[in-house]
Design a protein around this motif. Sequence first.
Motif, PDB file in Angstrom:
ATOM      1  N   ILE A 122       0.833  -1.204   0.000  1.00  0.00           N
ATOM      2  CA  ILE A 122       0.000   0.000   0.000  1.00  0.00           C
ATOM      3  C   ILE A 122       0.869   1.255   0.000  1.00  0.00           C
ATOM      4  CG2 ILE A 122      -1.761   1.315   1.252  1.00  0.00           C
ATOM      5  CD1 ILE A 122      -2.762  -1.351   0.092  1.00  0.00           C
ATOM      6  N   GLN A 123       0.505   2.179  -0.894  1.00  0.00           N
ATOM      7  CA  GLN A 123       1.087   3.519  -0.937  1.00  0.00           C
ATOM      8  C   GLN A 123      -0.020   4.523  -0.653  1.00  0.00           C
ATOM      9  OE1 GLN A 123       4.369   5.250  -1.937  1.00  0.00           O
ATOM     10  NE2 GLN A 123       3.025   6.649  -0.826  1.00  0.00           N
ATOM     11  N   PHE A 124       0.034   5.186   0.518  1.00  0.00           N
ATOM     12  CA  PHE A 124      -0.907   6.267   0.814  1.00  0.00           C
ATOM     13  C   PHE A 124      -0.410   7.543   0.144  1.00  0.00           C
ATOM     14  CE2 PHE A 124      -1.545   3.426   4.511  1.00  0.00           C
ATOM     15  CZ  PHE A 124      -2.916   3.237   4.415  1.00  0.00           C
ATOM     16  N   LEU A 125      -1.338   8.324  -0.379  1.00  0.00           N
ATOM     17  CA  LEU A 125      -0.960   9.560  -1.054  1.00  0.00           C
ATOM     18  C   LEU A 125      -2.072  10.587  -0.882  1.00  0.00           C
ATOM     19  CD1 LEU A 125       0.973  11.142  -2.901  1.00  0.00           C
ATOM     20  CD2 LEU A 125      -0.195  10.107  -4.868  1.00  0.00           C
ATOM     21  N   ASP A 126      -1.792  11.671  -0.168  1.00  0.00           N
ATOM     22  CA  ASP A 126      -2.775  12.748  -0.037  1.00  0.00           C
ATOM     23  C   ASP A 126      -2.943  13.445  -1.379  1.00  0.00           C
ATOM     24  OD1 ASP A 126      -3.082  12.112   2.594  1.00  0.00           O
ATOM     25  OD2 ASP A 126      -1.959  13.811   3.385  1.00  0.00           O
ATOM     26  N   ALA A 127      -4.108  14.039  -1.578  1.00  0.00           N
ATOM     27  CA  ALA A 127      -4.488  14.559  -2.886  1.00  0.00           C
ATOM     28  C   ALA A 127      -3.751  15.825  -3.290  1.00  0.00           C
ATOM     29  CB  ALA A 127      -5.996  14.803  -2.929  1.00  0.00           C
ATOM     30  N   ASP A 128      -2.898  16.347  -2.429  1.00  0.00           N
ATOM     31  CA  ASP A 128      -2.085  17.519  -2.800  1.00  0.00           C
ATOM     32  C   ASP A 128      -0.591  17.237  -2.736  1.00  0.00           C
ATOM     33  OD1 ASP A 128      -2.049  17.295  -0.061  1.00  0.00           O
ATOM     34  OD2 ASP A 128      -2.383  19.412   0.358  1.00  0.00           O
TER      35      ASP A 128
END
Length: 345
Positions: free
Chosen positions: A84-90
């Motif tokens: 899993i790679q979490f990535l915030d939308a900014d």
Amino acid sequence: MKPLVSILIPCHNAAPWLAETLESALGQTWPNTEVILIDDGSTDDSLIVASQFDHPQLRIIAQRNQGAAATRNLALDLAQGEVIQFLDADDVLAPNKIEQQMALLEQHPDCLISGAWGRFHRHPQEANFTPEPLWRNLAPVDWLVCAWSGHWMMPPAAWLVPRSLIQAAGPWQSSLSLNDDGEYFARVILASQGIRFCSAARSYYRSGNRNSLSGRKTVAAWASQYRALALQSQHLLAAEDSDRTRQVCANLMQRFIYEVFPAVPSLRNLAAKQVHRLGGATEKPMGGPLFQLMARLVGWRRAHHVQLFLHQWGYRRLALGRVLPEGDRAAGLSLEEERPQWQES
């Protein structure tokens, strides 16, 4: 076939930055990825921006507003990846970020993989990658003690997380808003066999976004911050109840008291009881040279009141078309001084 990596993007009113974020996710050099973007009740053009990306690896889902933690839980339920790679939308990933970390994960499958990250405001090219104490291999408890002792942080995008650790840690706490990532990753870190740092894996953390949760200092946000810190302390002490862990937990609560003052006295009282129960804190209030001088002379509470007054007066002058002298800002009078915090989200 190479293991599938799921890139999970919770999105709420991120239209100005979303295209750059999606481009970085879809442009990864790792050959087997899926990108799941969940729009959490955005009222701007986020869905329009996302729909312009016609890509077989991208899945877009819209829901009514549930909050970032609940949105990440849904994304985890939908994800098919072994990693899993979490990535915030900014935020933004370097093209080879996942590929670099996967090479390290293949050697250490029971570890959590961290990476270098840089802070920027408008363009990722602004980011500086200055090594910090967390940029090394560490045991789980040592990592948390280092992070909390030195006010260091690791943004969600900097991690690469094996599915096994996701399952061991449990879901995100949907009751939390501010500092939900700090509480979640404390559990993930402690579920791992250690943190392995990959210096070649770069991510870019956007600061100055007025819509970010870390900028919201409402009573509800402070309550979330306190609950998150209390849970983080519980997690750490369950793993190691020692003089050093009790001290770092007490300092974590004392730092909260400094940050929230003079708001929500009920939460400050709860935090003070925790500090006492843990044996007392050694944490000192942070501020510029003038603040430190006033704190020594009249105490940190009175010094903070003066700081608040000068800060508010500065805004009044700005409203009249005047600005604070450069010397005042350099003296540490501003409350907007930016510093690394593990609690930031």
